[in-house]
Motif scaffolding. Sequence first.
Motif, mmCIF file in Angstrom:
data_model
loop_
_atom_site.group_PDB
_atom_site.id
_atom_site.type_symbol
_atom_site.label_atom_id
_atom_site.label_comp_id
_atom_site.label_asym_id
_atom_site.label_seq_id
_atom_site.Cartn_x
_atom_site.Cartn_y
_atom_site.Cartn_z
ATOM 1 N N GLN A 46 2.279 3.177 5.374
ATOM 2 C CA GLN A 46 0.911 3.498 4.958
ATOM 3 C C GLN A 46 0.145 2.196 4.751
ATOM 4 N N LEU A 47 -1.101 2.171 5.216
ATOM 5 C CA LEU A 47 -1.983 1.033 5.024
ATOM 6 C C LEU A 47 -3.200 1.524 4.254
ATOM 7 N N VAL A 48 -3.492 0.842 3.162
ATOM 8 C CA VAL A 48 -4.638 1.201 2.332
ATOM 9 C C VAL A 48 -5.802 0.313 2.749
ATOM 10 N N LEU A 49 -6.876 0.937 3.186
ATOM 11 C CA LEU A 49 -8.046 0.217 3.661
ATOM 12 C C LEU A 49 -9.130 0.262 2.592
ATOM 13 N N ARG A 50 -9.503 -0.903 2.104
ATOM 14 C CA ARG A 50 -10.603 -0.996 1.144
ATOM 15 C C ARG A 50 -11.916 -1.015 1.911
ATOM 16 N N PRO A 51 -13.023 -0.623 1.297
ATOM 17 C CA PRO A 51 -14.316 -0.644 1.991
ATOM 18 C C PRO A 51 -14.677 -2.041 2.484
#
Length: 189
Positions: A46-51
Amino acid sequence: MKKRMMTLALLGLLTGCSAAPTALHYYSLDAELPQSNSVTAQPRHQLVLRPVALSGQLDRMSLVYQLEGKELHFAEYHRWAGSLDAQLNQLTLNGLSSRLPGWVVRQDGARKGPVLTISVERFQGRHDGRALLSGRWRLLTEEGVVLRDVPFQQERVLPADGYGALVDELGQGWQLLLDQIAADVRTCS
């Protein structure tokens, strides 16, 4: 009488010039989505993408154009069809999802998995017929330890004049950046 006629003629000319409607032009950074394979990989990562964070000069509806020197022009009649950060967020989410099979790329505040942040300093045209993209992206662990900290800078030659060509070239530059990010994310996992 002659003075009055000249005044009326001048007034008529000015009225005619000011009555000419100026059309607004809107641009979006739509990207063609790759053909989906019938085989779907089970997510393993899983990759968490910040704005995406934009510099203040880019956080506006108008396209930005750099004149000679450091002077910027904000093209009031050539605007983004939606906020630039929202378009870049959507392109990034879709682009990384398609480039990282076996990964789930999320923007919903998830905390599990490495975290990607992208800050953009330049996303604009320049007087010499180039598109400029620059900024920095970081890949961090869940705990905030920096795995990768990579500045990016591209100068892309516009194939033609006009804001449409500029938007196309900026979009292609962003896709190239996503290729680089995806390659690095795969090596860090």
